[in-house]
Design a protein around this motif. Structure first.
Motif, PDB file in Angstrom:
ATOM      1  N   UNK A 168       0.733  -0.023  14.059  1.00  0.00           N
ATOM      2  CA  UNK A 168      -1.111   0.582  13.695  1.00  0.00           C
ATOM      3  C   UNK A 168      -1.204   0.752  12.838  1.00  0.00           C
ATOM      4  N   UNK A 169      -2.236   0.661  12.552  1.00  0.00           N
ATOM      5  CA  UNK A 169      -2.564   0.647  10.816  1.00  0.00           C
ATOM      6  C   UNK A 169      -4.324   1.064  10.844  1.00  0.00           C
ATOM      7  N   UNK A 170      -4.937   0.996  12.417  1.00  0.00           N
ATOM      8  CA  UNK A 170      -6.619   1.071  11.845  1.00  0.00           C
ATOM      9  C   UNK A 170      -7.380   1.592  10.259  1.00  0.00           C
ATOM     10  N   UNK A 171      -6.157   2.749   9.959  1.00  0.00           N
ATOM     11  CA  UNK A 171      -7.078   3.967   8.910  1.00  0.00           C
ATOM     12  C   UNK A 171      -6.793   3.352   6.987  1.00  0.00           C
ATOM     13  N   UNK A 172      -5.825   2.140   6.899  1.00  0.00           N
ATOM     14  CA  UNK A 172      -5.796   1.405   6.579  1.00  0.00           C
ATOM     15  C   UNK A 172      -4.429   2.824   5.640  1.00  0.00           C
ATOM     16  N   UNK A 173      -3.565   2.785   4.954  1.00  0.00           N
ATOM     17  CA  UNK A 173      -2.727   3.466   4.479  1.00  0.00           C
ATOM     18  C   UNK A 173      -2.366   4.324   3.083  1.00  0.00           C
ATOM     19  N   UNK A 174      -1.212   4.392   2.627  1.00  0.00           N
ATOM     20  CA  UNK A 174      -1.683   4.574   1.066  1.00  0.00           C
ATOM     21  C   UNK A 174      -2.090   5.697   0.539  1.00  0.00           C
ATOM     22  N   UNK A 175      -2.160   5.158  -1.226  1.00  0.00           N
ATOM     23  CA  UNK A 175      -3.408   6.290  -1.334  1.00  0.00           C
ATOM     24  C   UNK A 175      -4.685   5.870  -0.899  1.00  0.00           C
ATOM     25  N   UNK A 176      -5.269   5.093  -0.534  1.00  0.00           N
ATOM     26  CA  UNK A 176      -6.614   4.861  -0.095  1.00  0.00           C
ATOM     27  C   UNK A 176      -6.860   5.408   1.352  1.00  0.00           C
ATOM     28  N   UNK A 177      -6.212   5.723   2.258  1.00  0.00           N
ATOM     29  CA  UNK A 177      -5.646   5.922   3.489  1.00  0.00           C
ATOM     30  C   UNK A 177      -6.861   6.546   3.800  1.00  0.00           C
ATOM     31  N   UNK A 210       0.909  -1.485   0.226  1.00  0.00           N
ATOM     32  CA  UNK A 210       0.087   0.234  -0.059  1.00  0.00           C
ATOM     33  C   UNK A 210       0.587   1.236   0.180  1.00  0.00           C
ATOM     34  N   UNK A 211       1.934   1.053   0.496  1.00  0.00           N
ATOM     35  CA  UNK A 211       2.861   2.189   0.477  1.00  0.00           C
ATOM     36  C   UNK A 211       4.113   2.575  -0.484  1.00  0.00           C
ATOM     37  N   UNK A 212       4.610   1.460  -0.555  1.00  0.00           N
ATOM     38  CA  UNK A 212       6.046   1.278  -1.594  1.00  0.00           C
ATOM     39  C   UNK A 212       5.514   0.809  -3.570  1.00  0.00           C
ATOM     40  N   UNK A 213       4.167   0.618  -3.269  1.00  0.00           N
ATOM     41  CA  UNK A 213       3.773  -0.439  -4.335  1.00  0.00           C
ATOM     42  C   UNK A 213       2.620   1.069  -4.295  1.00  0.00           C
ATOM     43  N   UNK A 214       2.343   1.918  -4.071  1.00  0.00           N
ATOM     44  CA  UNK A 214       0.834   2.570  -3.673  1.00  0.00           C
ATOM     45  C   UNK A 214       0.562   2.866  -5.361  1.00  0.00           C
ATOM     46  N   UNK A 215       0.788   3.022  -6.369  1.00  0.00           N
ATOM     47  CA  UNK A 215       0.126   2.913  -7.122  1.00  0.00           C
ATOM     48  C   UNK A 215      -0.358   1.860  -8.388  1.00  0.00           C
ATOM     49  N   UNK A 216       0.200   0.482  -7.915  1.00  0.00           N
ATOM     50  CA  UNK A 216       0.376  -0.506  -8.304  1.00  0.00           C
ATOM     51  C   UNK A 216      -1.018  -1.494  -7.531  1.00  0.00           C
ATOM     52  N   UNK A 217      -1.417  -0.571  -6.276  1.00  0.00           N
ATOM     53  CA  UNK A 217      -2.477  -1.514  -5.188  1.00  0.00           C
ATOM     54  C   UNK A 217      -3.260  -0.551  -5.279  1.00  0.00           C
ATOM     55  N   UNK A 218      -3.267   0.648  -5.813  1.00  0.00           N
ATOM     56  CA  UNK A 218      -4.081   1.912  -5.174  1.00  0.00           C
ATOM     57  C   UNK A 218      -6.010   2.160  -5.577  1.00  0.00           C
ATOM     58  N   UNK A 219      -5.909   0.896  -6.891  1.00  0.00           N
ATOM     59  CA  UNK A 219      -7.253   1.714  -7.084  1.00  0.00           C
ATOM     60  C   UNK A 219      -8.151   0.824  -6.223  1.00  0.00           C
TER      61      UNK A 219
END
Length: 515
Positions: A448-457, A110-119
């Protein structure tokens, strides 16, 4: 002949035999046709691209559905990871789904490959409610434009800042008034808590709060919460896999009915705001959107994303996301205090010592390390979005040695992050010390990632954190939360009720006024 080609020939031989055996155009014929598609589609083609993630062998048509506990699929996914590793695939019916497990894997994706997994994977159940508009369930330029606009304008409207703090503190007084009406007798916290939290996002979206006695408001909140609960039901899971089941499903009809009624209510509110619109005085998010819509029309901008459908869905997204997640977490927190009274004692001792009788404010957070740790541990253990919302690969990607095709559904399993045994000392226990060092000071935890992460946080993270702190500390300052007479804390279970979010199991609490 290659092994893959040999397997494909064997499958075709089976198909031919079955087709010769079936001489009628009945349901059997239809099933055989679907079986043909399955056998042809599950050949060796994807192996040409690269190594697929491992996973349990799927059955024709059903995939791995019989392997899963459909009431709690996230628990099954966690168990499967012990066999297949932190990246594996399952088939929900004929649809391939890649599951990502554990903090390091989920963060990497979600963070380091945000574009690829961001849809976003917009399954049928989400499509009927959003139709690829709005902020949460859209992709491409529409999503980028709506999210960018929402973040910018919600920030300007004070979300997560001083303006929001004042609204929350005002709403806390109304909520206390509701609690006092029960006169220390057992009650269900669901509705009063949801109405209070919903009023915060309502004041930001519409520019005003609503009375708890206003049926237009309470019915809208109740319908939205019902849709969140039902959307995670087994029947809706099956609908997402086999959309042709839709006409047979009562849950789908309830969702559509609730959605139509809530849209009518939102349209009335928007129309009222539009009639008194003043470009020099934005009352809330709706005003900001309407002003932008007017400006685009005046400038003759073609293909503007600022149209009625995006406004309707964006408002619904903000309303639901701003109510359900925070309200659910707060209710978990109050229940956990009743279940673990010794932890409630320590929270109240700290609040009394540091704050006394005055109203808690956001600045108090850094002076209340134990209370802050309890709130964070509530979010971690409550695990209210265990499956995350489904992602989708935006392109072909090779990830940690595995090839994942464009358009593949991806589940970044948040429950596996928040309960990752390599990250948490006691992953399945309520243990506030996860967030405290040996000196009793609060410490942040990467997992601690309850709000998710990356582009869709979650775009409302700052508001949610402020709400949880102010509501929780203010309520614990004023009330002692207990189980009803004759009910022990052991009877409050931590399994929860599964929907899109994980709600506390039905229970009642007593709110005893502290002198």
């Amino acid at each position: 002949m290659s092994a893959g080609a040999q397997k494909l020939r064997e499958k075709m031989s089976v198909v031919e035999s079955l087709l010769q055996f079936s001489s009628t155009g009945t349901l059997l014929g239809a099933l055989l046709f679907l079986l043909v598609l399955y056998l042809l589609s599950s050949g060796s083609e994807s192996q040409k691209e690269g190594k697929e993630p491992p996973g349990p062998k799927p059955l024709p048509l059903l995939g791995n559905l019989l392997t899963l506990d459909l009431t709690r699929p996230f628990d099954t996914f966690f168990e499967l990871s012990k066999t297949y590793g932190n990246i594996f695939q399952v088939f929900l019916g004929p649809r391939r789904t890649v599951v990502l497990v554990g903090y390091k894997t989920v963060k990497e994706a979600l963070v380091n490959h945000a574009e690829e997994f961001g849809d976003r994977d917009i399954v049928p159940g989400f499509r009927i409610m959003n139709d690829e508009h709005g902020i949460i369930f859209s992709n491409g330029e529409n999503w980028k434009e709506m999210r960018r606009f929402a973040i910018s304008n919600l920030r300007d409207l004070g979300m997560g800042k001083r303006g929001s703090e004042e609204k929350i503190i005002e709403e806390i007084q109304y909520l206390k008034g509701e609690f006092d009406k029960f006169e220390e007798k057992p009650f269900d916290t669901t509705r009063p808590v949801n109405y209070a939290v919903s009023n915060i996002i309502s004041s930001i979206v519409y520019g005003s709060r609503f009375e708890y006695t206003d049926p237009r408001f309470t019915e809208t909140v109740d319908r939205a919460n019902e849709n969140v609960r039902i959307s995670g039901s087994i029947s809706m899971l099956l609908y997402n896999i086999f959309p042709w089941l839709g006409p047979l499903l009562k849950d789908k009809r309830i969702i559509v009915k609730n959605m139509i009624q809530n849209r009518e209510q939102v349209m009335k509110l928007i129309k009222t705001l539009q009639e008194a619109l003043n470009p020099q005085d934005r009352r809330g998010f709706v005003d900001a959107f309407l002003i932008r819509k007017q400006n685009d029309l005046k400038s003759g901008k073609k293909d503007s994303y600022f149209h009625e459908e995006n406004l309707m869905v964006s408002v619904a997204n903000l309303f639901v996301a701003g109510t359900d997640t925070t309200g659910t977490t707060l209710r978990w927190g109050l229940m956990l205090m009743a279940k673990y009274p010794h932890i409630q004692d320590r929270v109240q001792e700290e609040i009394d010592r540091v704050i006394g009788g005055r109203q808690p404010v956001v600045e108090d957070r850094k002076k209340l390390p134990y209370t802050d740790a309890v709130i964070h541990e509530t979010q971690r253990l409550a695990n209210i979005v265990p499956l995350n919302l489904p992602h989708m690969t935006s392109c072909d990607v090779t990830f940690n040695g595995y090839f994942i095709k464009k358009g593949t559904t991806v589940v970044p399993l948040l429950t596996s992050v928040l309960k990752d045994p390599s990250e948490w000392e006691k992953p399945n226990s309520f243990y506030p010390e996860h967030f405290l060092n040996e000196k009793g000071q609060f410490v942040k935890r990467d997992a601690f990632m309850p709000f998710s992460a990356g582009r869709r946080v979650c775009l409302g993270e700052s508001l949610a954190r402020m709400e949880l702190f102010l509501f929780f500390t203010s309520l614990l300052q004023s009330y002692r939360f207990t189980t009803p007479p004759g009910v022990s804390g052991d009877e409050l279970d931590l399994k929860g009720v599964v929907g899109i979010t994980l709600n506390p199991s039905p229970h009642k609490l007593c709110a005893i006024r502290r002198s």
